[in-house]
Scaffold this active site. Sequence first.
Site, PDB file in Angstrom:
ATOM      1  N   HIS A 133      -7.646  -4.796  -8.490  1.00 38.74           N
ATOM      2  CA  HIS A 133      -6.999  -3.496  -8.729  1.00 38.74           C
ATOM      3  C   HIS A 133      -7.146  -3.037 -10.189  1.00 38.74           C
ATOM      4  O   HIS A 133      -6.327  -3.371 -11.044  1.00 38.74           O
ATOM      5  CB  HIS A 133      -5.515  -3.631  -8.369  1.00 38.74           C
ATOM      6  CG  HIS A 133      -4.812  -2.318  -8.226  1.00 38.74           C
ATOM      7  ND1 HIS A 133      -3.706  -2.155  -7.428  1.00 38.74           N
ATOM      8  CD2 HIS A 133      -5.046  -1.101  -8.771  1.00 38.74           C
ATOM      9  CE1 HIS A 133      -3.290  -0.909  -7.501  1.00 38.74           C
ATOM     10  NE2 HIS A 133      -4.081  -0.250  -8.314  1.00 38.74           N
ATOM     11  N   ASP A 178      -3.676  -3.725 -12.034  1.00 39.95           N
ATOM     12  CA  ASP A 178      -3.501  -2.276 -11.922  1.00 39.95           C
ATOM     13  C   ASP A 178      -3.732  -1.638 -13.298  1.00 39.95           C
ATOM     14  O   ASP A 178      -2.998  -0.724 -13.700  1.00 39.95           O
ATOM     15  CB  ASP A 178      -2.112  -1.939 -11.364  1.00 39.95           C
ATOM     16  CG  ASP A 178      -1.966  -0.471 -11.014  1.00 39.95           C
ATOM     17  OD1 ASP A 178      -2.976   0.264 -11.048  1.00 39.95           O
ATOM     18  OD2 ASP A 178      -0.841  -0.049 -10.694  1.00 39.95           O
TER      19      ASP A 178
END
Length: 423
Positions: free
Chosen positions: A61, A305
């Site tokens: 991610h 992320d």
Amino acid sequence: MLKLIVKNGYLVDPSQNLEGKFDILIENGVVKEIDKNILVPEAEIIDADGLIVSPGFVDVHVHLRDPGQTYKEDIESGSRCAVAGGFTTIVCMPNTNPPVDSPSVVKYILGKAEKLGICRVLPAGAITKGRKGKELADLYALKEAGCVAFTDDGSPVMDNSLMRRAMEIAVELDTVILDHCEDDKLAYGAVNEGEISALLGLSERDPSAEDIQIARDGILAHYTGARVHIQHLTTSFGVELIKYFKDKGVKITCEVNPNHLTFTEKEVLRSGANARVNPPLRKEEDRRKLLEAVREGFIDCFATDHAPHAPFEKELVEFASPGIIGLQTALPMALNLYREGVISLKRLVEMFTMNPARILGLPYGTLKVGSPADITIFDVNKEWVLNEETNLSKSRNTPLWGKVLKGKVIYTIKEGRVVYKDN
Ligand code: DOR
């Protein structure tokens, strides 16, 4: 023939249940042998004495902002951050401009990353055209072009029938659906719903927004047999839901962002917009539940992320672009959990290597003989500060800016080539 030996390091490779002092012989980019005291006179040597040696990290991610928003990050700066953080394989999210919803964008990303040769960059394709949630993208063509997974990350897929169809296609294509779980009618605001939103008068993101979508995905994965991976899990009830579906044999996995294991919503009081992220930092009870789930093994992997944004996009919490950079800080943050006794080194390495590779169904995250020699070598105790000199991202949006971090990548090797060396 190019030969390299990583000598005297403490190897941790959960994929072959191997832990101890071993040397690794690499020939032509591939792991050739693992043994005590390997001697090959013509080989180059990397001395890893006192250091941990693990398979190269895999991050499922990452936002690289390329094409379209390269003032925040691009494939080159993002790749350099990745290898400095120990990652040899990263999956980049499709919320670029244009989005990754056509084979031409996939080819652009793969071509640029391959030419740079720093890090293995693998695109996740959009589930819906333009990530608008209205119509499916051509998942067959995207897979053919090189996408390794599908997600509309940054946005949920609110239409249940579209998500069901996407999962059916994912089964046909033997790929995985990654999902940003937040119902966008319930999660519209800036920070977690609670004391801090009330204190600062900020708009809210309700944790039920996440739980509802996790439950929906678990149900659809149950009926379709698809592999579904829940991105950036943050809620305590979400942990319970994932446990439930796992117990039932649903092919559900999940990731946690180290920021959600470290900070709570209160961080917004200290770091302002640099602590604004979607899903938001939650309450201490959520953080504790996530830590417990990491320890028990219900959470499959760490994922950064990594979400770079420019300073002008981070001026006011209410209007700030959500996201925190994380490729260079993930390892020290995870090592805090190891030092605090939350997890073993083996579990830490498993969550950075074997598990994310398995979620993607890719042959990385292992140093089994014959595998690509992707290796991360790190010092558990080395202290450093994330600042202008050390930061390799084009952005600096993190509560950890200027802070002392403990734990540092010393070498990153991709297919037998040193792609990062600490100076
Ligand atoms: O905080 C976030 N930022 N969450 C997301 O899902 C998207 C990401 C971004 O692209 O900035």
